[in-house]
Scaffold this motif. Structure first.
Motif, mmCIF file in Angstrom:
data_model
loop_
_atom_site.group_PDB
_atom_site.id
_atom_site.type_symbol
_atom_site.label_atom_id
_atom_site.label_comp_id
_atom_site.label_asym_id
_atom_site.label_seq_id
_atom_site.Cartn_x
_atom_site.Cartn_y
_atom_site.Cartn_z
ATOM 1 N N LYS A 119 -4.557 50.884 -54.631
ATOM 2 C CA LYS A 119 -3.133 51.149 -54.423
ATOM 3 C C LYS A 119 -2.869 52.040 -53.199
ATOM 4 O O LYS A 119 -2.313 53.139 -53.311
ATOM 5 N N PRO A 120 -3.261 51.570 -52.011
ATOM 6 C CA PRO A 120 -3.066 52.409 -50.816
ATOM 7 C C PRO A 120 -1.584 52.571 -50.474
ATOM 8 O O PRO A 120 -0.742 51.761 -50.828
ATOM 9 N N GLN A 121 -1.301 53.636 -49.757
ATOM 10 C CA GLN A 121 0.055 53.934 -49.306
ATOM 11 C C GLN A 121 0.080 53.888 -47.782
ATOM 12 O O GLN A 121 -0.781 54.462 -47.123
ATOM 13 N N HIS A 122 1.055 53.198 -47.245
ATOM 14 C CA HIS A 122 1.190 53.076 -45.795
ATOM 15 C C HIS A 122 2.477 53.760 -45.344
ATOM 16 O O HIS A 122 3.499 53.714 -46.037
ATOM 17 N N ILE A 123 2.419 54.373 -44.188
ATOM 18 C CA ILE A 123 3.582 55.057 -43.606
ATOM 19 C C ILE A 123 4.089 54.235 -42.421
ATOM 20 O O ILE A 123 3.315 53.854 -41.537
ATOM 21 N N HIS A 124 5.380 53.955 -42.431
ATOM 22 C CA HIS A 124 6.005 53.235 -41.324
ATOM 23 C C HIS A 124 7.250 53.998 -40.877
ATOM 24 O O HIS A 124 7.894 54.685 -41.670
ATOM 25 N N PHE A 125 7.593 53.852 -39.611
ATOM 26 C CA PHE A 125 8.831 54.420 -39.086
ATOM 27 C C PHE A 125 9.792 53.258 -38.861
ATOM 28 O O PHE A 125 9.582 52.431 -37.979
ATOM 29 N N VAL A 126 10.844 53.203 -39.686
ATOM 30 C CA VAL A 126 11.731 52.047 -39.684
ATOM 31 C C VAL A 126 13.031 52.373 -38.965
ATOM 32 O O VAL A 126 13.471 53.525 -38.895
ATOM 33 N N ASN A 127 13.637 51.337 -38.421
ATOM 34 C CA ASN A 127 14.910 51.452 -37.731
ATOM 35 C C ASN A 127 15.965 51.920 -38.725
ATOM 36 O O ASN A 127 16.230 51.259 -39.734
ATOM 37 N N ALA A 128 16.588 53.053 -38.449
ATOM 38 C CA ALA A 128 17.573 53.628 -39.357
ATOM 39 C C ALA A 128 18.996 53.140 -39.088
ATOM 40 O O ALA A 128 19.938 53.556 -39.769
ATOM 41 N N GLY A 129 19.183 52.274 -38.077
ATOM 42 C CA GLY A 129 20.503 51.710 -37.815
ATOM 43 C C GLY A 129 21.477 52.641 -37.125
ATOM 44 O O GLY A 129 22.687 52.441 -37.197
ATOM 45 N N VAL A 130 20.951 53.671 -36.444
ATOM 46 C CA VAL A 130 21.781 54.607 -35.678
ATOM 47 C C VAL A 130 21.193 54.682 -34.269
ATOM 48 O O VAL A 130 19.972 54.852 -34.115
ATOM 49 N N TYR A 131 22.046 54.559 -33.260
ATOM 50 C CA TYR A 131 21.580 54.468 -31.871
ATOM 51 C C TYR A 131 22.480 55.289 -30.955
ATOM 52 O O TYR A 131 23.670 55.459 -31.222
ATOM 53 N N VAL A 132 21.899 55.756 -29.840
ATOM 54 C CA VAL A 132 22.690 56.296 -28.736
ATOM 55 C C VAL A 132 22.367 55.447 -27.513
ATOM 56 O O VAL A 132 21.198 55.185 -27.221
ATOM 57 N N LEU A 133 23.406 55.011 -26.815
ATOM 58 C CA LEU A 133 23.248 54.129 -25.663
ATOM 59 C C LEU A 133 23.940 54.715 -24.442
ATOM 60 O O LEU A 133 24.974 55.376 -24.556
ATOM 61 N N GLU A 134 23.375 54.429 -23.290
ATOM 62 C CA GLU A 134 24.043 54.693 -22.028
ATOM 63 C C GLU A 134 25.028 53.553 -21.737
ATOM 64 O O GLU A 134 24.758 52.395 -22.093
ATOM 65 N N PRO A 135 26.157 53.838 -21.099
ATOM 66 C CA PRO A 135 27.137 52.776 -20.810
ATOM 67 C C PRO A 135 26.532 51.588 -20.069
ATOM 68 O O PRO A 135 26.942 50.440 -20.287
ATOM 69 N N TYR A 136 25.534 51.842 -19.210
ATOM 70 C CA TYR A 136 24.889 50.766 -18.455
ATOM 71 C C TYR A 136 24.371 49.658 -19.360
ATOM 72 O O TYR A 136 24.378 48.465 -19.000
ATOM 73 N N VAL A 137 23.930 50.012 -20.560
ATOM 74 C CA VAL A 137 23.310 49.052 -21.470
ATOM 75 C C VAL A 137 24.290 47.943 -21.858
ATOM 76 O O VAL A 137 23.886 46.817 -22.161
ATOM 77 N N LEU A 138 25.590 48.226 -21.831
ATOM 78 C CA LEU A 138 26.575 47.214 -22.203
ATOM 79 C C LEU A 138 26.491 45.977 -21.312
ATOM 80 O O LEU A 138 26.815 44.868 -21.751
ATOM 81 N N SER A 139 26.052 46.149 -20.075
ATOM 82 C CA SER A 139 25.940 45.005 -19.156
ATOM 83 C C SER A 139 24.854 44.028 -19.600
ATOM 84 O O SER A 139 24.805 42.895 -19.109
ATOM 85 N N ARG A 140 24.008 44.444 -20.516
ATOM 86 C CA ARG A 140 22.900 43.600 -20.969
ATOM 87 C C ARG A 140 23.228 42.908 -22.303
ATOM 88 O O ARG A 140 22.369 42.242 -22.874
ATOM 89 N N VAL A 141 24.449 43.090 -22.785
ATOM 90 C CA VAL A 141 24.875 42.460 -24.044
ATOM 91 C C VAL A 141 25.713 41.233 -23.723
ATOM 92 O O VAL A 141 26.793 41.354 -23.126
ATOM 93 N N PRO A 142 25.256 40.037 -24.079
ATOM 94 C CA PRO A 142 26.031 38.827 -23.764
ATOM 95 C C PRO A 142 27.302 38.750 -24.599
ATOM 96 O O PRO A 142 27.320 39.148 -25.763
ATOM 97 N N ALA A 143 28.368 38.229 -24.008
ATOM 98 C CA ALA A 143 29.656 38.119 -24.698
ATOM 99 C C ALA A 143 29.703 36.856 -25.550
ATOM 100 O O ALA A 143 29.201 35.800 -25.154
ATOM 101 N N GLY A 144 30.307 36.973 -26.725
ATOM 102 C CA GLY A 144 30.562 35.813 -27.562
ATOM 103 C C GLY A 144 29.343 35.180 -28.184
ATOM 104 O O GLY A 144 29.405 34.044 -28.660
ATOM 105 N N THR A 145 28.220 35.903 -28.195
ATOM 106 C CA THR A 145 26.951 35.355 -28.695
ATOM 107 C C THR A 145 26.342 36.312 -29.700
ATOM 108 O O THR A 145 26.417 37.534 -29.509
ATOM 109 N N ARG A 146 25.743 35.771 -30.758
ATOM 110 C CA ARG A 146 25.044 36.645 -31.700
ATOM 111 C C ARG A 146 23.875 37.320 -30.976
ATOM 112 O O ARG A 146 23.061 36.666 -30.336
ATOM 113 N N PHE A 147 23.842 38.639 -31.094
ATOM 114 C CA PHE A 147 22.842 39.435 -30.372
ATOM 115 C C PHE A 147 22.608 40.686 -31.200
ATOM 116 O O PHE A 147 23.545 41.430 -31.496
ATOM 117 N N ASP A 148 21.369 40.897 -31.600
ATOM 118 C CA ASP A 148 21.041 42.020 -32.468
ATOM 119 C C ASP A 148 20.454 43.185 -31.675
ATOM 120 O O ASP A 148 19.998 43.014 -30.537
#
Length: 202
Positions: A119-148
């Motif tokens: 019964k081993p135990q493993h430790i993982h660091f999971v995405n907590a769903g909270v982010y900080v972004l620079e405004p520049y990053v918005l240029s890399r998000v396509p419009a009108g398309t599903r994008f995660d």
């Protein structure tokens, strides 16, 4: 919303699709949100990052993005300071998760068993769903398309742009199942000190 306002967030955009009218009414019932909350409507689900393309204008500086199905006490103001200090284009909150395997696990070489771990135990660091972004990053998000967010993170890393991590030691729960919702409702008064009775599960 109260946590975001307490952290100094001036404007909160909520992206709405499912039960949008119910959410609008719930926000309208709280006068303290009147000048702080605006809405972005999806015609179809755009994923966890796609709705960023709906923002009316890029923010002036680093901005916070989070999933709506979280209950957490992460220190948003500290995360923003950390992001600036680390000079990331994106900072991802990570939560430490322990995963217990309920069986004995074999260590193999071909078909030969070299050892067994009960019964081993493993430790993982999971995405907590909270982010900080620079405004520049918005240029890399396509419009009108599903994008995660995972797509956006992959794109930034592939282009050798700095994506940092911020550890979440505070209370955190993803409200993705009925069981997790019941747990969050039970935790809320103790964790957040709110004397009100949590809403019934719908």
């Amino acid at each position: 919303l109260d946590q975001l306002i307490a952290a100094g967030i001036a404007t909160v955009y909520l992206t709405l699709n499912y039960r949008a009218d119910d959410i609008r009414r719930a926000i309208a019932d709280e006068p303290r949100y009147a000048e702080r909350v605006a809405f972005l409507g999806e015609d179809r689900p755009l994923g966890t990052a796609g709705p960023l393309s709906l923002l009316p204008a890029p923010p002036d500086g680093p901005f916070l993005v989070m999933n709506g199905d979280l209950l957490t006490k992460v220190a948003f103001d500290e995360m923003l300071r950390f992001h600036r200090h680390d000079r990331n284009v994106m900072t991802v909150a990570l939560h430490r998760q322990k995963v217990q395997v309920p069986y004995g696990v074999a260590r193999l070489e071909g078909t030969r068993i070299l050892g067994m771990v009960e019964k081993p135990q493993h430790i993982h660091f999971v995405n907590a769903g909270v982010y900080v972004l620079e405004p520049y990053v918005l240029s890399r998000v396509p419009a009108g398309t599903r994008f995660d967010m995972t797509d956006l993170i992959g794109d930034l890393i592939a282009n050798d742009l700095r994506v940092g991590s911020f550890p979440v030691h505070e209370y955190w729960i993803d409200i993705g199942t009925h069981g997790q919702l019941r747990q969050a409702n039970a935790d809320y008064p103790q964790v957040f000190g709110d004397p009100r009775t949590p809403p019934e599960e719908g």
